[in-house]
Design a protein around this motif. Structure first.
Motif, PDB file in Angstrom:
ATOM      1  N   LEU A  90       5.340  -4.816   5.956  1.00 54.77           N
ATOM      2  CA  LEU A  90       6.624  -5.300   4.962  1.00 54.77           C
ATOM      3  C   LEU A  90       5.890  -3.890   3.729  1.00 54.77           C
ATOM      4  O   LEU A  90       4.562  -4.387   3.204  1.00 54.77           O
ATOM      5  CB  LEU A  90       6.220  -7.136   4.857  1.00 54.77           C
ATOM      6  CG  LEU A  90       6.325  -7.932   5.400  1.00 54.77           C
ATOM      7  CD1 LEU A  90       6.544  -9.452   4.852  1.00 54.77           C
ATOM      8  CD2 LEU A  90       7.869  -7.544   6.850  1.00 54.77           C
ATOM      9  N   LEU A  91       7.079  -3.118   3.762  1.00 59.21           N
ATOM     10  CA  LEU A  91       6.675  -2.311   2.270  1.00 59.21           C
ATOM     11  C   LEU A  91       7.557  -2.489   1.766  1.00 59.21           C
ATOM     12  O   LEU A  91       8.574  -2.859   1.357  1.00 59.21           O
ATOM     13  CB  LEU A  91       7.161  -1.389   3.333  1.00 59.21           C
ATOM     14  CG  LEU A  91       5.904  -0.540   4.577  1.00 59.21           C
ATOM     15  CD1 LEU A  91       7.332   0.858   4.509  1.00 59.21           C
ATOM     16  CD2 LEU A  91       4.965  -0.656   4.388  1.00 59.21           C
ATOM     17  N   GLU A  92       7.130  -2.243   0.250  1.00 57.95           N
ATOM     18  CA  GLU A  92       8.239  -1.857  -1.091  1.00 57.95           C
ATOM     19  C   GLU A  92       7.919  -0.047  -1.093  1.00 57.95           C
ATOM     20  O   GLU A  92       6.547   0.187  -1.937  1.00 57.95           O
ATOM     21  CB  GLU A  92       7.240  -2.527  -2.106  1.00 57.95           C
ATOM     22  CG  GLU A  92       7.435  -4.335  -1.750  1.00 57.95           C
ATOM     23  CD  GLU A  92       7.712  -5.354  -3.013  1.00 57.95           C
ATOM     24  OE1 GLU A  92       6.948  -4.200  -3.815  1.00 57.95           O
ATOM     25  OE2 GLU A  92       7.565  -6.279  -2.942  1.00 57.95           O
ATOM     26  N   GLY A  93       8.880   0.300  -0.882  1.00 57.03           N
ATOM     27  CA  GLY A  93       8.998   1.891  -1.180  1.00 57.03           C
ATOM     28  C   GLY A  93       8.312   2.352  -0.441  1.00 57.03           C
ATOM     29  O   GLY A  93       8.409   1.976   1.341  1.00 57.03           O
ATOM     30  N   ASP A  94       7.058   2.925  -0.226  1.00 63.01           N
ATOM     31  CA  ASP A  94       6.092   3.613   0.835  1.00 63.01           C
ATOM     32  C   ASP A  94       4.028   3.121   0.232  1.00 63.01           C
ATOM     33  O   ASP A  94       3.724   3.018   1.130  1.00 63.01           O
ATOM     34  CB  ASP A  94       5.401   4.922  -0.096  1.00 63.01           C
ATOM     35  CG  ASP A  94       6.951   6.117  -0.089  1.00 63.01           C
ATOM     36  OD1 ASP A  94       7.518   5.904   1.232  1.00 63.01           O
ATOM     37  OD2 ASP A  94       6.706   6.656  -0.685  1.00 63.01           O
ATOM     38  N   HIS A  95       4.199   1.791  -0.507  1.00 63.68           N
ATOM     39  CA  HIS A  95       3.456   0.895  -0.125  1.00 63.68           C
ATOM     40  C   HIS A  95       3.388  -0.726   0.732  1.00 63.68           C
ATOM     41  O   HIS A  95       4.876  -1.234   0.572  1.00 63.68           O
ATOM     42  CB  HIS A  95       3.247  -0.100  -1.844  1.00 63.68           C
ATOM     43  CG  HIS A  95       3.414   1.390  -2.805  1.00 63.68           C
ATOM     44  ND1 HIS A  95       2.771   2.409  -2.709  1.00 63.68           N
ATOM     45  CD2 HIS A  95       4.638   1.646  -4.046  1.00 63.68           C
ATOM     46  CE1 HIS A  95       2.926   3.240  -3.572  1.00 63.68           C
ATOM     47  NE2 HIS A  95       3.574   2.777  -4.310  1.00 63.68           N
ATOM     48  N   LEU A  96       2.541  -0.663   1.846  1.00 62.59           N
ATOM     49  CA  LEU A  96       1.957  -1.619   2.204  1.00 62.59           C
ATOM     50  C   LEU A  96       1.984  -3.247   1.513  1.00 62.59           C
ATOM     51  O   LEU A  96       0.532  -2.705   0.986  1.00 62.59           O
ATOM     52  CB  LEU A  96       1.564  -1.526   3.401  1.00 62.59           C
ATOM     53  CG  LEU A  96       1.202  -2.542   4.397  1.00 62.59           C
ATOM     54  CD1 LEU A  96       2.298  -2.693   5.163  1.00 62.59           C
ATOM     55  CD2 LEU A  96      -0.309  -2.110   5.324  1.00 62.59           C
TER      56      LEU A  96
ATOM     57  N   LEU B 277      -5.842  -2.081  -5.395  1.00 62.47           N
ATOM     58  CA  LEU B 277      -5.524  -1.009  -4.246  1.00 62.47           C
ATOM     59  C   LEU B 277      -4.622  -0.502  -3.687  1.00 62.47           C
ATOM     60  O   LEU B 277      -3.367  -1.468  -3.632  1.00 62.47           O
ATOM     61  CB  LEU B 277      -7.108  -0.918  -3.699  1.00 62.47           C
ATOM     62  CG  LEU B 277      -8.425  -0.896  -4.616  1.00 62.47           C
ATOM     63  CD1 LEU B 277      -9.368  -1.080  -3.703  1.00 62.47           C
ATOM     64  CD2 LEU B 277      -8.635  -0.155  -5.303  1.00 62.47           C
ATOM     65  N   GLU B 278      -4.764   0.670  -2.796  1.00 64.42           N
ATOM     66  CA  GLU B 278      -3.090   1.102  -2.608  1.00 64.42           C
ATOM     67  C   GLU B 278      -3.284   0.768  -0.205  1.00 64.42           C
ATOM     68  O   GLU B 278      -3.935   1.058  -0.206  1.00 64.42           O
ATOM     69  CB  GLU B 278      -2.961   2.575  -2.863  1.00 64.42           C
ATOM     70  CG  GLU B 278      -1.649   3.376  -2.367  1.00 64.42           C
ATOM     71  CD  GLU B 278      -0.657   3.071  -2.674  1.00 64.42           C
ATOM     72  OE1 GLU B 278       0.310   2.814  -2.126  1.00 64.42           O
ATOM     73  OE2 GLU B 278      -0.369   2.076  -3.663  1.00 64.42           O
ATOM     74  N   ALA B 279      -2.038   0.308  -0.816  1.00 65.44           N
ATOM     75  CA  ALA B 279      -2.577   0.472   0.803  1.00 65.44           C
ATOM     76  C   ALA B 279      -1.339   0.983   1.553  1.00 65.44           C
ATOM     77  O   ALA B 279      -0.515   0.931   1.152  1.00 65.44           O
ATOM     78  CB  ALA B 279      -2.334  -1.106   1.929  1.00 65.44           C
ATOM     79  N   VAL B 280      -1.225   1.737   2.371  1.00 66.15           N
ATOM     80  CA  VAL B 280       0.036   2.622   3.186  1.00 66.15           C
ATOM     81  C   VAL B 280       0.176   2.339   4.658  1.00 66.15           C
ATOM     82  O   VAL B 280      -0.724   1.506   5.484  1.00 66.15           O
ATOM     83  CB  VAL B 280      -0.015   4.084   2.535  1.00 66.15           C
ATOM     84  CG1 VAL B 280      -0.317   4.078   1.522  1.00 66.15           C
ATOM     85  CG2 VAL B 280      -1.693   4.726   3.718  1.00 66.15           C
ATOM     86  N   VAL B 281       1.571   2.911   5.195  1.00 64.35           N
ATOM     87  CA  VAL B 281       1.326   2.469   6.759  1.00 64.35           C
ATOM     88  C   VAL B 281       1.846   4.088   7.490  1.00 64.35           C
ATOM     89  O   VAL B 281       1.796   4.870   6.602  1.00 64.35           O
ATOM     90  CB  VAL B 281       2.312   1.669   6.799  1.00 64.35           C
ATOM     91  CG1 VAL B 281       2.798   2.200   8.588  1.00 64.35           C
ATOM     92  CG2 VAL B 281       2.865   0.604   6.612  1.00 64.35           C
ATOM     93  N   ILE B 282       0.532   4.327   8.366  1.00 62.21           N
ATOM     94  CA  ILE B 282       1.926   5.716   9.523  1.00 62.21           C
ATOM     95  C   ILE B 282       1.667   5.315  10.025  1.00 62.21           C
ATOM     96  O   ILE B 282       1.271   4.623  11.072  1.00 62.21           O
ATOM     97  CB  ILE B 282      -0.552   6.057   9.610  1.00 62.21           C
ATOM     98  CG1 ILE B 282      -1.202   6.945   7.871  1.00 62.21           C
ATOM     99  CG2 ILE B 282       0.098   7.940  10.367  1.00 62.21           C
ATOM    100  CD1 ILE B 282       0.349   7.652   7.295  1.00 62.21           C
ATOM    101  N   GLU B 283       3.105   5.951  10.498  1.00 55.23           N
ATOM    102  CA  GLU B 283       3.921   5.747  12.009  1.00 55.23           C
ATOM    103  C   GLU B 283       3.626   6.587  12.944  1.00 55.23           C
ATOM    104  O   GLU B 283       3.039   7.955  13.407  1.00 55.23           O
ATOM    105  CB  GLU B 283       5.139   5.752  11.664  1.00 55.23           C
ATOM    106  CG  GLU B 283       5.901   4.559  10.664  1.00 55.23           C
ATOM    107  CD  GLU B 283       6.970   4.519  10.850  1.00 55.23           C
ATOM    108  OE1 GLU B 283       7.982   4.684  11.736  1.00 55.23           O
ATOM    109  OE2 GLU B 283       7.681   4.068   9.490  1.00 55.23           O
TER     110      GLU B 283
END
Length: 452
Positions: free
Chosen positions: A147-153, A214-220
């Motif tokens: 589940l994302l908000e913009g680029d943020h997981l 802190l920041e969490a992101v997704v790599i596809e």
């Protein structure tokens, strides 16, 4: 600028009961290599890269495979199975050393690539605390949703817990993650087990990272790349994907595959230039094929080195320990094993050459057999340069055939033959005039008596 150090923790403790096999799941093969070996090969190598593999109790075979593939790897035992986060923390000792990046991977995802691991690490260098590998599922049923908000997981929502709207999300969790190394233990230690199974789940790391500000992101990546193997059907699907990759790589490298879909390759197959592979060829592990070689249809090759412009098959079987020089011809229904066959030699049909050294430009006629096994031990046959072995000859090892020697057809050779000598071993032919007619008459009488 100093390259970032990494620790890859590979989770390989699963029993794989759905595989219906006594072999640990991660040791099942794809393209001639264990599932685990594929993952270990893809994990970061070189200076600053370390590797830890979490295995189950009494899984010595898995530990041995780890050491075979990556001698630099450490193994840790997960004595109890209390979830994925618990499994990662079995390698606490390695994590505590403080690599810049902590990668968490799974030993049953053989299609993951080194490039994907590199892409997963990239956000950590830019300040993210956690990067999660995701894929767009054709059918997301059963997968955790990212589940994302913009680029943020923001969260990973398991399918059972997802709302109707969240279940429409097709971006799914592959399970593979990368942590910023300095905070990895702090994040992992905060994961609790307040759930119905009382287990510690790695997916909870996302919520903890967000709580920590802190920041969490997704790599596809592609769905194929993160296929997990839980049963034999999925193993076959992964094999099909891997074979398609290997065939395409061979074609891109200039190998002629006349009917690519019929050719089976191994992950470590090495090709020279201008190699041709005809339909229905199986190439197992440890095969090197040099420039200009042709592999004819229905040949099966394992742990073999093939020289330049060699011709193999059709219907040849090259077993482990075979080494063929330039221009060697191995014909139809020929089998070799632990045999060195020097440049220009010919073994054209219906022969077995095992535990042997065949000199350059020798010729072995149809039906030649090296009798290498006495029921207890293997013995070697040595055939000198330019020797000629006639059709239907048996060479009873240990035996040496000299350079330029000639073996008469139908011989059983039990003694060494000197250079340039001719050896013929046959019983004298005895022609009995009228013998065939008498034999037929005798048999006809016996048959009539039996039927009467």
């Amino acid at each position: 600028m100093t390259a970032r150090s990494s620790l890859t923790v590979v989770l390989a403790a699963g029993e794989g009961t759905r595989m219906r096999s006594s072999l640990p799941k991660v040791l099942h093969p794809v393209a001639g290599q264990s599932l685990l070996a594929h993952v270990l090969d893809a994990a970061p190598h070189g200076a600053g890269a370390s590797l830890a593999v979490v295995i189950g109790p009494d899984h010595k075979a898995v530990a041995d495979e780890v050491k075979r593939v990556r001698a630099d790897a450490a193994t840790f035992v997960q004595a109890e199975r209390l979830g994925t986060a618990h499994a990662v923390l079995a390698a606490r000792e390695a994590i505590a050393r403080g690599a810049d990046d902590l990668l968490v991977a799974f030993g049953d995802t053989p299609l993951i690539s080194a490039e994907t691991f590199a892409r997963l690490r990239a956000p950590l260098e830019k300040g993210a605390a956690l990067a999660v590998l995701g894929f767009r599922a054709a059918d997301p049923t059963g997968y955790g949703r990212l589940l994302l908000e913009g680029d943020h997981l923001m969260a990973i929502r398991e399918h059972a817990d997802a709302s109707a709207e969240e279940r429409k999300v097709t971006l799914c969790n592959a399970g593979v993650m990368a942590f910023e190394g300095r905070r990895a233990l702090e994040i992992l230690d905060r994961i609790g087990n307040a759930n119905s199974k009382g287990e510690y789940y790695l997916v909870d790391a996302v919520a903890i990272v967000r709580e920590m500000g802190l920041e969490a992101v997704v790599i596809e990546t592609s769905e194929d790349e993160v296929r997990g193997i839980n049963n034999k059907a999925q193993l076959a699907e992964a094999e099909a994907v891997m074979q398609a990759r290997l065939r395409q790589a061979a074609l891109d490298a200039g190998v002629t595959l006349i009917a690519p879909e019929t050719v089976h390759l191994a992950a470590d197959t090495k090709f020279g230039s201008d190699v041709t592979i005809e339909p229905f060829v199986v190439i197992g592990p440890g095969v090197t094929i040099a420039d200009g070689a042709v592999i004819h249809s229905f040949s099966h090759i394992v742990q073999t080195s093939i020289g330049k412009k060699a011709s193999i098959g059709p219907y040849a079987r090259l077993r482990p320990g075979t080494s063929l020089g330039d221009g060697v011809r191995i014909g139809n229904f020929v089998e070799t094993k632990a045999a060195t066959i020097e440049a220009g030699a010919k073994v054209n049909h219906l022969s077995y050459v095992g535990d042997a050294h065949v000199g350059a430009n020798s010729n072995l006629g149809a039906g030649t057999i090296t009798c290498n096994y006495d029921g207890f031990f293997k013995h070697k046959t040595t055939i000198g340069e330019g020797a000629f072995v006639g059709t239907n000859s048996s060479l009873v090892a240990p035996v040496k055939i000299g350079k330029g020697a000639y073996i008469g057809s139908g011989s059983v050779i039990t003694k060494d033959v000197p250079d340039d000598a001719m050896a013929v071993e046959r019983s004298p032919q005895n022609n009995r005039d009228g013998g065939a007619a008498r034999y037929r008459e005798m048999k006809m009488r016996a048959k009539a008596a039996k039927e009467g």
